[in-house]
Write an enzyme that holds these catalytic residues in place. Sequence first.
Site, PDB file in Angstrom:
ATOM      1  N   ASP A 433       0.819  -1.206   0.000  1.00 13.04           N
ATOM      2  CA  ASP A 433       0.000   0.000   0.000  1.00 13.04           C
ATOM      3  C   ASP A 433       0.858   1.263   0.000  1.00 13.04           C
ATOM      4  OD1 ASP A 433       0.856  -0.661   2.528  1.00 13.04           O
ATOM      5  OD2 ASP A 433      -1.145  -0.952   3.343  1.00 13.04           O
TER       6      ASP A 433
ATOM      7  N   MET B   1      -2.396  -5.259   3.425  1.00 10.98           N
ATOM      8  CA  MET B   1      -2.010  -4.132   2.570  1.00 10.98           C
ATOM      9  C   MET B   1      -3.261  -3.422   2.119  1.00 10.98           C
ATOM     10  SD  MET B   1       1.095  -4.628   2.742  1.00 10.98           S
ATOM     11  CE  MET B   1       1.708  -5.997   3.694  1.00 10.98           C
ATOM     12  N   CYS B   2      -3.668  -2.416   2.816  1.00  9.64           N
ATOM     13  CA  CYS B   2      -5.041  -2.015   2.640  1.00  9.64           C
ATOM     14  C   CYS B   2      -5.292  -0.672   3.296  1.00  9.64           C
ATOM     15  CB  CYS B   2      -5.946  -3.007   3.371  1.00  9.64           C
ATOM     16  SG  CYS B   2      -5.481  -4.698   3.121  1.00  9.64           S
ATOM     17  N   SER B   3      -6.571  -0.297   3.290  1.00  6.63           N
ATOM     18  CA  SER B   3      -6.974   0.833   4.113  1.00  6.63           C
ATOM     19  C   SER B   3      -8.158   0.415   4.960  1.00  6.63           C
ATOM     20  CB  SER B   3      -7.339   2.028   3.244  1.00  6.63           C
ATOM     21  OG  SER B   3      -8.626   1.865   2.709  1.00  6.63           O
TER      22      SER B   3
END
Lengths: 650, 312
Positions: A433, B1-3
């Site tokens: 990310d 892996m993100c929000s």
Amino acid sequence: MVTIDLAQTTVRKVNEILRGFGATHQNAEIVNPDAKHYIGVGLVTPTKVIIRGSAGYYCGGLCDGPHFKVDKNVSWGVGDNLLAGSIEVGGNAGAIAGVGMRGGDIVVRGNVGSRAGQVMKKGTLCCAGNANFMAGYMIYGGRVIILGNSGERVGEDMMGGEIYVGGKVESLGNDAMLVEPSSTDLDSVMEFLDRYDIAFQGSFKKIVCAGKTLRYGTAEPRLRKIPFTTFSSGGAEDYWNAKVQEDIRVKAHIGRYRIRGYGTSRHLPHFQDIAFKADLTGAGMDPDVVSRVNLRTFLGEKHGGRSLDLSMPVMIAPMSYGALSKQMKLALGIASRMSGISENSGEGGMLSEERAEARQMIAQCLAGRLGWNVHDVKRADCIEIYISQGAKPGLGGQLMAEKLTREIAAVRGIPAGMDLRSPSRHPDILGGDDLIMKVEELREATGWRVPISIKLGAGRIRDDIKIALKDGIDFVELDGMQGGTGAAGSEVAEFVGIPTIAGLQEAIDGLAEIDCQGQLPIVLMGGVKDGVDAAKAIALGATAVACGSSMLIAAGCIACMQCSVGSCVIGAATQDPEHTARFDVEKRALQVHQYLEAIRWQLASIAHAHGYSDIRQLSRNDLVALTPEAAALTRLPYDESLAGKVRGRI
Amino acid sequence: MCSIAGILFKNGKRSNLGLTTGEALTEMMDACRHRGPDSAGWALYKEPREGKLRLRFFVSRGAGQSEDVARIREGLMANGAAIVEEEAVGCTYGAVVEHEGDIQKFSYAMERVGKLVSVGSSLDLIKDVGQPYGLQKVYGIAQFNGSHAIGHTRLATETGVHPETAHPFWATGFADVATVHNGQITNYWIMRRRLERRGMEFRTENDTELIAVYLAYKMSQGVLLEDALRSSLDDLDGTFSYLVATKDSIGYAKDKLAAKPMVKYEDEDLIALASEEVALNRLFPGRALDTTEPAPLTCGLWSLGKKTEGAL
């Protein structure tokens, strides 16, 4: 002063406008910023920018000269790699404020998040509130001023610079120590605070590098009698062989891992275990073979950047100025131009003379941000984000003190004379990310003009390649276990990573798993020694290859594996003027160029002998595995009778 | 892996944001969609109904759907659950049923007839491949105007891109507990085996499901949620910023390395947490917000009807 409403436009547009304003000496006010990312990235003019609200990630990143004022907060990475100018933040800053800064002032009136100033080299980062843990992490130079509390492990692994704490020092990091600040120190700090109207009553504690871990302990004894060509294992005869004994004796003396250059010296399945099915007898007999096959390769247009234009699917692999001498780098730059391919800066900054020589230059961005700066970013033809390396996946580079001369240290922005162990992890890329955001920052800094690639050491490549695809990368440089290095722990070089051909297959399979075959070009490196290897790599599915070690050998390297020691006899991997004087740049450049042309001839000959007019017509159907191991790694057919027939051919 | 994103209106009073709770959360998720372009999901906490349970299942899209739905309906009836309301939307089937008895047993039984997404008196968990705005329309998220919800956008790194691997994750077997998470739990298998030995079941190999089950299991042993959050800081290894929601609260925990971002905004009426400030600003365009980044190795909890600051 012109007002720009960010609610009505995009950050990309705003950054274009700001660059234009800089050229005409105008200042700007930005309203409705709403914590958007990348505001003001890549400005190299003394423009004043006032941000009425909060800014997001990388506010004022990769800048030289502008003055930013942010009314409220900033997110991660404010002032990333700032060279000069100032950034004043009215509120709080997120993590890694002032990461890798190399000059200028950053003032945060509130608190700063963790790892403030990580890998900074110069300039002043001031926090009027409290800092979070590991402020001043791995700083090489510059000054961090914290008026409130330091947070835990302040100055962790600092290698230079100074940290002043007005509040409580919660705990000291590794190799950091408290000293009494001098009156000159204090005057300078107070002068800085006055300049930014920051009131402070109280006393400062000063933290500097204790210097206990800057150098390795006992130096490795100099050995040169067992070179690369003696493999360290592979057969029964290797049990307690001379190399094993040498290793034991050296470790008995130094009590730690050994450092050496080059890649693995074990037998691994490699291109020699794959062959072309067709009988290529007579290949290359046509004197015009090179003009009969299209080798020209474009790389990196996927996201709208200007692609690299390679005269053949070959690049020079990233090798740093520092690990290599200036003369060797120049020779590579010249040879790359003569052969119409690209050169790569490697870690440690771009050498201006080499930039001038090379027609296409890739700037490598590494975790330590050594030598990294916006001007090199802007004059590069491609950016490469280094995640890891085939020879030592997951570890950072090493540059021994003998090679870290004053000049090299200056280019890198760090103190000379230590055993430089570059960080292995980017301050701002901790996952897929964050990587997206770093890529976007670099796109903004270059005005979306150049390709952005990523270098991956072959490890967990099946997953990593998917992340690269999703994160907007233009192409991947994939480095296998046979890849060389200027310096790595010998165990790591020998035993960590996966073989080059296995890495390529994993990458291709990973893309196929998500139905994205062929959507991300792969440049394969790691022991690609000639055009035959290159042709096999391309037939397996690589778009191009990169060569490192073979370029050095073409320039006269004797493969003694002592690159880290700093006394390279041919003057390629040393900074010692006595040795580099021996290196004839023009002659060596010509040798490298000639070898590249031999690779070109091999590529063309192989394709032509198959009846192809384009190198990309080669496919896995043209290949056969010669060993069960190579077949298992690549899923190429293995047929004992066929293998017997083609064995001995290329 | 993100929000990640979460919002809770403390007094149960809805916002004066000019957005429904569903729209507000979707806005926050959209602001961070760059961090996770693969899939999106919402854990919505709807008005609980006396004696009734909400269930949601994954079903096939298109041809196989009616078959899947028929099988689930049969299964519900066989397990003594009378369907009060139902809908088939996107790749899911949602039902409100009358059910009495042990929820864990009921849900383990239901998992034998269909891919169960969530069970709760209040929780309705919707997730799919795609991006927040697009999915909001498909699933009618904008109509949701409840007291709290959490959401997630995902960048798949280790598992594939399917609705099943999207977040949030329901704490399999425990009503109304859901988590969203940014990061990676590195002692996943150790913790999973430990929980499996205590009879817990897992439906995926996703570490976020582990967090949900871990917290729910602790609560089932009589541990308060705030204590479970606190102990997770010690028990879980790796990098994480996660949010947990129950039928009346939202909590967070952040690991000691603070490698994954999280920012919070709080005022008298609401608490909002998100991976990036840009998400919080979507709720209040044009305003410079007083936000804070929760410190490493901390956790927090906010409950409906309690005005107090929730950092623990």
